[in-house]
Write a protein that holds these residues in place. Structure first.
Motif, PDB file in Angstrom:
ATOM      1  N   ARG A  95      45.263  44.041  45.982  1.00  0.00           N
ATOM      2  CA  ARG A  95      45.496  42.632  45.641  1.00  0.00           C
ATOM      3  C   ARG A  95      46.982  42.386  45.412  1.00  0.00           C
ATOM      4  O   ARG A  95      47.512  41.337  45.807  1.00  0.00           O
ATOM      5  CB  ARG A  95      44.708  42.254  44.381  1.00  0.00           C
ATOM      6  N   ALA A  96      47.665  43.343  44.760  1.00  0.00           N
ATOM      7  CA  ALA A  96      49.103  43.179  44.528  1.00  0.00           C
ATOM      8  C   ALA A  96      49.852  43.068  45.854  1.00  0.00           C
ATOM      9  O   ALA A  96      50.757  42.229  46.016  1.00  0.00           O
ATOM     10  CB  ALA A  96      49.638  44.350  43.706  1.00  0.00           C
ATOM     11  N   VAL A  97      49.470  43.900  46.821  1.00  0.00           N
ATOM     12  CA  VAL A  97      50.104  43.855  48.141  1.00  0.00           C
ATOM     13  C   VAL A  97      49.829  42.522  48.823  1.00  0.00           C
ATOM     14  O   VAL A  97      50.747  41.868  49.347  1.00  0.00           O
ATOM     15  CB  VAL A  97      49.599  45.016  49.019  1.00  0.00           C
ATOM     16  N   PHE A  98      48.578  42.074  48.806  1.00  0.00           N
ATOM     17  CA  PHE A  98      48.219  40.820  49.463  1.00  0.00           C
ATOM     18  C   PHE A  98      48.837  39.610  48.753  1.00  0.00           C
ATOM     19  O   PHE A  98      49.169  38.613  49.393  1.00  0.00           O
ATOM     20  CB  PHE A  98      46.695  40.675  49.533  1.00  0.00           C
ATOM     21  N   ILE A  99      48.977  39.684  47.436  1.00  0.00           N
ATOM     22  CA  ILE A  99      49.623  38.599  46.695  1.00  0.00           C
ATOM     23  C   ILE A  99      51.080  38.467  47.116  1.00  0.00           C
ATOM     24  O   ILE A  99      51.594  37.365  47.334  1.00  0.00           O
ATOM     25  CB  ILE A  99      49.506  38.838  45.172  1.00  0.00           C
ATOM     26  N   ASP A 110      37.281  47.217  49.504  1.00  0.00           N
ATOM     27  CA  ASP A 110      38.300  46.482  48.740  1.00  0.00           C
ATOM     28  C   ASP A 110      39.242  45.708  49.670  1.00  0.00           C
ATOM     29  O   ASP A 110      39.688  44.606  49.339  1.00  0.00           O
ATOM     30  CB  ASP A 110      39.130  47.445  47.884  1.00  0.00           C
ATOM     31  N   VAL A 111      39.539  46.300  50.824  1.00  0.00           N
ATOM     32  CA  VAL A 111      40.425  45.637  51.776  1.00  0.00           C
ATOM     33  C   VAL A 111      39.810  44.330  52.246  1.00  0.00           C
ATOM     34  O   VAL A 111      40.470  43.282  52.310  1.00  0.00           O
ATOM     35  CB  VAL A 111      40.710  46.554  52.980  1.00  0.00           C
ATOM     36  N   VAL A 112      38.523  44.373  52.574  1.00  0.00           N
ATOM     37  CA  VAL A 112      37.825  43.177  53.057  1.00  0.00           C
ATOM     38  C   VAL A 112      37.817  42.085  51.994  1.00  0.00           C
ATOM     39  O   VAL A 112      38.088  40.910  52.291  1.00  0.00           O
ATOM     40  CB  VAL A 112      36.380  43.538  53.456  1.00  0.00           C
ATOM     41  N   PHE A 113      37.534  42.473  50.754  1.00  0.00           N
ATOM     42  CA  PHE A 113      37.479  41.477  49.687  1.00  0.00           C
ATOM     43  C   PHE A 113      38.844  40.886  49.374  1.00  0.00           C
ATOM     44  O   PHE A 113      38.955  39.717  48.991  1.00  0.00           O
ATOM     45  CB  PHE A 113      36.861  42.087  48.423  1.00  0.00           C
ATOM     46  N   ALA A 114      39.899  41.685  49.518  1.00  0.00           N
ATOM     47  CA  ALA A 114      41.244  41.174  49.237  1.00  0.00           C
ATOM     48  C   ALA A 114      41.651  40.091  50.224  1.00  0.00           C
ATOM     49  O   ALA A 114      42.397  39.172  49.874  1.00  0.00           O
ATOM     50  CB  ALA A 114      42.255  42.327  49.270  1.00  0.00           C
ATOM     51  N   PRO A 152      52.663  32.920  41.954  1.00  0.00           N
ATOM     52  CA  PRO A 152      52.267  34.318  42.201  1.00  0.00           C
ATOM     53  C   PRO A 152      51.908  35.081  40.929  1.00  0.00           C
ATOM     54  O   PRO A 152      51.020  35.946  40.960  1.00  0.00           O
ATOM     55  CB  PRO A 152      53.507  34.925  42.871  1.00  0.00           C
ATOM     56  N   TYR A 153      52.558  34.757  39.822  1.00  0.00           N
ATOM     57  CA  TYR A 153      52.248  35.459  38.570  1.00  0.00           C
ATOM     58  C   TYR A 153      50.835  35.139  38.112  1.00  0.00           C
ATOM     59  O   TYR A 153      50.069  36.041  37.736  1.00  0.00           O
ATOM     60  CB  TYR A 153      53.246  35.087  37.479  1.00  0.00           C
ATOM     61  N   LEU A 154      50.454  33.858  38.152  1.00  0.00           N
ATOM     62  CA  LEU A 154      49.109  33.474  37.744  1.00  0.00           C
ATOM     63  C   LEU A 154      48.070  34.024  38.726  1.00  0.00           C
ATOM     64  O   LEU A 154      46.961  34.391  38.322  1.00  0.00           O
ATOM     65  CB  LEU A 154      48.990  31.955  37.645  1.00  0.00           C
ATOM     66  N   VAL A 155      48.426  34.095  40.019  1.00  0.00           N
ATOM     67  CA  VAL A 155      47.520  34.681  40.999  1.00  0.00           C
ATOM     68  C   VAL A 155      47.251  36.140  40.652  1.00  0.00           C
ATOM     69  O   VAL A 155      46.107  36.604  40.664  1.00  0.00           O
ATOM     70  CB  VAL A 155      48.115  34.566  42.424  1.00  0.00           C
ATOM     71  N   PHE A 156      48.314  36.878  40.312  1.00  0.00           N
ATOM     72  CA  PHE A 156      48.148  38.281  39.937  1.00  0.00           C
ATOM     73  C   PHE A 156      47.335  38.416  38.651  1.00  0.00           C
ATOM     74  O   PHE A 156      46.442  39.274  38.548  1.00  0.00           O
ATOM     75  CB  PHE A 156      49.511  38.949  39.751  1.00  0.00           C
ATOM     76  N   ALA A 157      47.632  37.578  37.673  1.00  0.00           N
ATOM     77  CA  ALA A 157      46.935  37.659  36.383  1.00  0.00           C
ATOM     78  C   ALA A 157      45.442  37.393  36.544  1.00  0.00           C
ATOM     79  O   ALA A 157      44.610  38.110  35.967  1.00  0.00           O
ATOM     80  CB  ALA A 157      47.548  36.672  35.392  1.00  0.00           C
ATOM     81  N   THR A 158      45.081  36.387  37.330  1.00  0.00           N
ATOM     82  CA  THR A 158      43.653  36.086  37.522  1.00  0.00           C
ATOM     83  C   THR A 158      42.941  37.243  38.217  1.00  0.00           C
ATOM     84  O   THR A 158      41.822  37.606  37.853  1.00  0.00           O
ATOM     85  CB  THR A 158      43.464  34.792  38.335  1.00  0.00           C
ATOM     86  N   ASN A 159      43.598  37.830  39.221  1.00  0.00           N
ATOM     87  CA  ASN A 159      42.999  38.963  39.926  1.00  0.00           C
ATOM     88  C   ASN A 159      42.846  40.165  39.017  1.00  0.00           C
ATOM     89  O   ASN A 159      41.799  40.825  38.997  1.00  0.00           O
ATOM     90  CB  ASN A 159      43.848  39.331  41.148  1.00  0.00           C
ATOM     91  N   ALA A 160      43.898  40.472  38.262  1.00  0.00           N
ATOM     92  CA  ALA A 160      43.867  41.649  37.388  1.00  0.00           C
ATOM     93  C   ALA A 160      42.778  41.522  36.332  1.00  0.00           C
ATOM     94  O   ALA A 160      41.992  42.455  36.120  1.00  0.00           O
ATOM     95  CB  ALA A 160      45.239  41.832  36.725  1.00  0.00           C
ATOM     96  N   PHE A 161      42.712  40.383  35.656  1.00  0.00           N
ATOM     97  CA  PHE A 161      41.710  40.203  34.607  1.00  0.00           C
ATOM     98  C   PHE A 161      40.290  40.196  35.164  1.00  0.00           C
ATOM     99  O   PHE A 161      39.357  40.693  34.522  1.00  0.00           O
ATOM    100  CB  PHE A 161      41.982  38.915  33.833  1.00  0.00           C
ATOM    101  N   ALA A 162      40.125  39.621  36.359  1.00  0.00           N
ATOM    102  CA  ALA A 162      38.786  39.586  36.953  1.00  0.00           C
ATOM    103  C   ALA A 162      38.315  40.988  37.337  1.00  0.00           C
ATOM    104  O   ALA A 162      37.128  41.306  37.224  1.00  0.00           O
ATOM    105  CB  ALA A 162      38.777  38.676  38.180  1.00  0.00           C
TER     106      ALA A 162
END
Length: 337
Positions: free
Chosen positions: A127-131, A221-225, A239-249
């Motif tokens: 997710r970090a890479v795709f973000i 995981d690749v498919v879901f990302a 991008p920060y909020l995108v990362f935060a939402t992904n990480a917490f989820a």
């Protein structure tokens, strides 16, 4: 030449300062290390343990959302909460696939949470890479929002098609490319040896079934990302909020799996709901892109998006529970799972 909106290809604004990014990434890594320490000794997870960790991983992102709301106002607060809800919904679909993989590989119950943890760690990296790639695309490509919209709509169509055909519930490990590739590269033993990925057999290294299932989970995981990151960029461009939402989820998935394990099989209409949500966000992104070219094109407010997502999730949950309340009725309704 038609003028493009500055939102189509411009420098993205973000609340994430270098210090905030560093603290957040350090916190995520600390939580991952904690999870690995908790699972260092394989054991079956009790419902009490799973509920405790689930409560922690729900309270933490909600507390973070309250902080975002108080620090930067209601607009970003709603964006974060909506993005988190979308990511959490998609993560439940992740769990369903993980459940199918664990069953297909006959993973012992004591090893299930370690497999899930590898999958979560891999998902965070991807997710970090795709973000980062998504942020770069939004900054450099005029049609990035349209591209994201098409990806989400295509994913929604695939989800709907799989749900209608029942393909979503099929996992054949012998046909998985990742598994076939590993078997060509190294020999594979038949029995699990705890959480070991490899063992020495007849003087050479061999993979364990545990290694195969970990690689299979990472491949999913690749498919879901691919659909997850564009979906949350449809809610917030930060991008920060995108990362935060992904990480917490993602961080709470290990515990949530054991809480929802029995209920997952009853969420027979989840794929329909996720298809509707992804299609809706795709429409939102498409309108956002069109608004940059033709200002008269309306946009969908984030608060309205939150309402639609909540309604869809409530409806599919209620219809799923109703459809599976009576086995005869559920069979007659042609549920895909």
């Amino acid at each position: 030449m038609t003028a493009l909106s500055p939102l189509s290809a411009t420098e993205l604004s973000s609340v994430g300062t270098p210090t905030l990014w560093a603290v957040t990434i350090a916190g995520v890594l600390a939580l991952l290390v904690l999870d690995f320490l908790v699972t260092r000794r394989p054991h079956e997870v009790s419902l009490k343990e799973a509920l405790g960790w689930s409560a922690f991983y729900v309270a933490l992102p909600l507390a973070f959302g309250a902080w975002v709301w108080s620090r930067w106002g209601s607009e970003l607060g709603v964006q974060y909460l909506t993005g988190y809800l979308v990511e959490k919904s998609l993560s439940v679909d992740n769990l369903f696939v993980f459940m199918l993989l664990l069953a297909a590989f006959a993973v012992p119950a004591v090893l299930a949470q370690r497999v899930l943890l590898y999958g979560i760690a891999g998902a965070l990296v991807l997710r970090a890479v795709f973000i980062a790639l998504g942020a770069a695309a939004l900054q450099t490509l005029d049609f990035a929002f349209l591209l994201f919209a098409l990806i989400l709509i295509a994913t929604a169509v695939k989800l709907l098609r799989d749900a209608l055909s029942g393909h979503a519930q099929e996992v054949d490990i012998d046909t998985m490319r990742s598994v076939r590739l590993l078997r060509k590269v190294m020999p594979v033993v038949d029995e699990y040896h705890g959480p070991k990925l490899t063992i020495r057999q007849a003087g050479r290294r061999a993979l364990t079934p545990f290694a195969l299932v970990v690689v299979a989970v990472l491949a999913t995981d690749v498919v879901f990302a691919v659909d997850s990151v564009p979906a949350v960029y449809g809610i917030t461009e930060d991008p920060y909020l995108v990362f935060a939402t992904n990480a917490f989820a993602l961080l709470g998935l290990r515990a949530l799996y054991f809480v929802l394990h029995a209920a997952l099989s009853r969420l027979v209409h989840l794929s329909y709901g996720l298809a509707a949500i992804l299609a809706f966000i795709g429409l939102k992104l498409g309108l956002h892109w069109a608004h940059g070219i033709w200002p008269g094109v309306p946009q969908i407010p984030t608060l309205a998006s939150l309402g639609v997502i909540v309604v869809v999730l409530v409806v599919v949950t209620l219809t799923s529970l109703r459809a599976t309340r009576d086995p005869v009725r559920g069979a007659a309704s042609g549920d895909p799972r």
